[in-house]
Write a protein that holds these residues in place. Structure first.
Motif, PDB file in Angstrom:
ATOM      1  N   THR A  77       0.837  -1.202   0.000  1.00 33.80           N
ATOM      2  CA  THR A  77       0.000   0.000   0.000  1.00 33.80           C
ATOM      3  C   THR A  77       0.874   1.256   0.000  1.00 33.80           C
ATOM      4  O   THR A  77       2.087   1.199   0.226  1.00 33.80           O
ATOM      5  CB  THR A  77      -0.891   0.051   1.258  1.00 33.80           C
ATOM      6  OG1 THR A  77      -0.034   0.187   2.397  1.00 33.80           O
ATOM      7  CG2 THR A  77      -1.765  -1.184   1.389  1.00 33.80           C
TER       8      THR A  77
ATOM      9  N   ARG B  25       0.762   3.523   2.276  1.00 38.18           N
ATOM     10  CA  ARG B  25       1.276   3.686   3.644  1.00 38.18           C
ATOM     11  C   ARG B  25       2.537   2.840   3.849  1.00 38.18           C
ATOM     12  O   ARG B  25       3.545   3.308   4.380  1.00 38.18           O
ATOM     13  CB  ARG B  25       0.200   3.272   4.656  1.00 38.18           C
ATOM     14  CG  ARG B  25       0.567   3.608   6.109  1.00 38.18           C
ATOM     15  CD  ARG B  25      -0.376   2.903   7.092  1.00 38.18           C
ATOM     16  NE  ARG B  25      -1.780   3.118   6.782  1.00 38.18           N
ATOM     17  CZ  ARG B  25      -2.494   4.178   7.178  1.00 38.18           C
ATOM     18  NH1 ARG B  25      -1.925   5.109   7.899  1.00 38.18           N
ATOM     19  NH2 ARG B  25      -3.768   4.294   6.854  1.00 38.18           N
ATOM     20  N   GLU B  26       2.466   1.594   3.386  1.00 41.16           N
ATOM     21  CA  GLU B  26       3.623   0.702   3.555  1.00 41.16           C
ATOM     22  C   GLU B  26       4.838   1.224   2.791  1.00 41.16           C
ATOM     23  O   GLU B  26       5.963   1.183   3.283  1.00 41.16           O
ATOM     24  CB  GLU B  26       3.258  -0.718   3.104  1.00 41.16           C
ATOM     25  CG  GLU B  26       2.326  -1.412   4.073  1.00 41.16           C
ATOM     26  CD  GLU B  26       1.625  -2.638   3.482  1.00 41.16           C
ATOM     27  OE1 GLU B  26       1.184  -3.487   4.277  1.00 41.16           O
ATOM     28  OE2 GLU B  26       1.503  -2.745   2.234  1.00 41.16           O
TER      29      GLU B  26
ATOM     30  N   ARG C 271       6.245   4.078   4.744  1.00 40.21           N
ATOM     31  CA  ARG C 271       6.959   3.605   5.939  1.00 40.21           C
ATOM     32  C   ARG C 271       8.353   3.121   5.585  1.00 40.21           C
ATOM     33  O   ARG C 271       9.291   3.255   6.362  1.00 40.21           O
ATOM     34  CB  ARG C 271       6.181   2.458   6.591  1.00 40.21           C
ATOM     35  CG  ARG C 271       5.113   2.933   7.524  1.00 40.21           C
ATOM     36  CD  ARG C 271       4.726   1.822   8.504  1.00 40.21           C
ATOM     37  NE  ARG C 271       3.486   2.166   9.152  1.00 40.21           N
ATOM     38  CZ  ARG C 271       2.387   1.417   9.132  1.00 40.21           C
ATOM     39  NH1 ARG C 271       2.386   0.247   8.496  1.00 40.21           N
ATOM     40  NH2 ARG C 271       1.300   1.822   9.736  1.00 40.21           N
TER      41      ARG C 271
ATOM     42  N   VAL D 191       5.702   8.371   7.071  1.00 40.43           N
ATOM     43  CA  VAL D 191       4.384   8.660   6.513  1.00 40.43           C
ATOM     44  C   VAL D 191       3.997  10.128   6.722  1.00 40.43           C
ATOM     45  O   VAL D 191       3.587  10.818   5.781  1.00 40.43           O
ATOM     46  CB  VAL D 191       3.313   7.737   7.152  1.00 40.43           C
ATOM     47  CG1 VAL D 191       1.938   8.015   6.566  1.00 40.43           C
ATOM     48  CG2 VAL D 191       3.700   6.274   6.976  1.00 40.43           C
ATOM     49  N   ASP D 192       4.146  10.621   7.942  1.00 39.98           N
ATOM     50  CA  ASP D 192       3.639  11.965   8.258  1.00 39.98           C
ATOM     51  C   ASP D 192       4.341  13.058   7.452  1.00 39.98           C
ATOM     52  O   ASP D 192       3.697  13.987   6.956  1.00 39.98           O
ATOM     53  CB  ASP D 192       3.788  12.256   9.759  1.00 39.98           C
ATOM     54  CG  ASP D 192       2.854  11.372  10.565  1.00 39.98           C
ATOM     55  OD1 ASP D 192       1.925  10.788   9.964  1.00 39.98           O
ATOM     56  OD2 ASP D 192       3.070  11.256  11.786  1.00 39.98           O
TER      57      ASP D 192
ATOM     58  N   LEU E  62      -3.856   6.172   1.284  1.00 41.58           N
ATOM     59  CA  LEU E  62      -2.875   5.457   2.119  1.00 41.58           C
ATOM     60  C   LEU E  62      -3.031   3.943   2.119  1.00 41.58           C
ATOM     61  O   LEU E  62      -2.040   3.210   2.160  1.00 41.58           O
ATOM     62  CB  LEU E  62      -2.964   5.968   3.566  1.00 41.58           C
ATOM     63  CG  LEU E  62      -2.245   7.283   3.847  1.00 41.58           C
ATOM     64  CD1 LEU E  62      -2.471   7.715   5.287  1.00 41.58           C
ATOM     65  CD2 LEU E  62      -0.748   7.162   3.560  1.00 41.58           C
ATOM     66  N   ASP E  63      -4.283   3.469   2.100  1.00 41.21           N
ATOM     67  CA  ASP E  63      -4.486   2.024   2.207  1.00 41.21           C
ATOM     68  C   ASP E  63      -4.672   1.339   0.863  1.00 41.21           C
ATOM     69  O   ASP E  63      -5.018   0.166   0.792  1.00 41.21           O
ATOM     70  CB  ASP E  63      -5.673   1.742   3.138  1.00 41.21           C
ATOM     71  CG  ASP E  63      -5.332   2.194   4.548  1.00 41.21           C
ATOM     72  OD1 ASP E  63      -4.220   1.846   5.014  1.00 41.21           O
ATOM     73  OD2 ASP E  63      -6.123   2.933   5.161  1.00 41.21           O
TER      74      ASP E  63
END
Ligand code: ATP
Ligand code: MG
Length: 235
Positions: A100, A102-103, A106, A112-113, A126-127
């Motif tokens: 994803t 998000r992944e 990371r 992420v932020d 994100l997902d």
């Protein structure tokens, strides 16, 4: 004679000769990028732009000349270069397609932020798996991930490839802002007019050599001449 370079250069190529299997396709190239500067590398297909970036990134061994980061010559493996602040966005948009957004963020050094701060468009995605994103969304991800890591030097090869003009404008805006925050950017871009509008300086590569260089305004004025040379100077 080579032009002396200001002490603030974060990246400098001096007499760089690069190519494949020891055969040069780029010869005696001098390029300099200061902190806070966006520098564009223009030129026709096959001129050696990607080869130059690959060599600066250390993905191709150089044949001759010097590559200096912060005035210091380095030949480091990729993970060490990344730690020292070199980000490289390639034409392939190297994200993990089965993971994803998000992944992927990371796995980047900035997290992420920081990426969402820079590219809020990524928040609703994100997902989602990267393989399901549009080309523009994927490029937003690669740019967001690269800039979130706060690199000292960003190399970008054809951000615009296959993207709608509006998305390119947004990406170029992100690059400009990163430079305003101190990043030194060396980018290859076929969309010369758009790139020159956000750049500080540029170089034109023809047949592996720098054929022209100047400030963005100067190059914008000379764009018809530059583009005419594209048509006649294949490789
Ligand atoms: N892996 C390789 N092995 C041998 N020659 C290569 C290789 N990759 C590129 N070349 C050659 O090197 C020259 C410069 O290629 P390069 O990809 O750097 O050009 P470019 O300016 O990025 O062009 P484009 O605008 O089409 O992306 C070309 O003649 C190309 O055929
Ligand atoms: Mg290329």
């Amino acid at each position: 004679m080579r032009t002396p370079v200001a002490g603030t250069a974060v990246l400098e190529c001096r007499g760089l000769t690069a190519g494949y299997g020891g055969v040069p396709v780029v010869q005696d190239v001098d390029i300099c990028v200061a902190a806070g500067e966006v520098v564009v590398l223009l030129g026709p297909n096959g001129a050696g732009k990607t080869t130059t970036l690959l060599t600066v990134a250390g993905d191709l061994p150089r044949i001759g000349g010097e590559i200096l980061f912060d005035g210091e010559s380095r030949r480091l493996p990729l993970y060490q270069r990344a730690r020292r602040g070199l980000a490289f966005i390639t034409e392939e948009r190297s994200a993990f397609m089965s993971l994803t957004v998000r992944e992927n963020l990371r796995l980047g050094r900035g997290g992420v932020d920081a990426a969402l701060d820079l590219v809020p468009e990524l928040a609703p995605l994100l997902d989602r798996r990267v393989g399901l994103l549009s080309g523009g969304e994927q490029q937003m991800l690669t740019v967001g991930r690269a800039l979130a890591a706060r690199p000292a030097v960003l190399l970008a090869d054809e951000l615009s490839l296959g993207l709608a003009p509006k998305i390119l404008d947004r990406l170029l805006g992100l690059v400009r802002r990163a430079a305003d925050d101190g990043v030194g950017v060396l980018m290859v871009e076929q969309q010369a007019r758009k790139a020159l509008r956000i750049c500080d300086r540029g170089y034109v590569l023809s047949k592996g050599r720098v054929s022209m260089e100047g400030g963005a305004e100067d190059l914008l004025r000379r764009l018809p001449e530059i583009e005419a040379a594209y048509l006649s100077a294949r490789t």
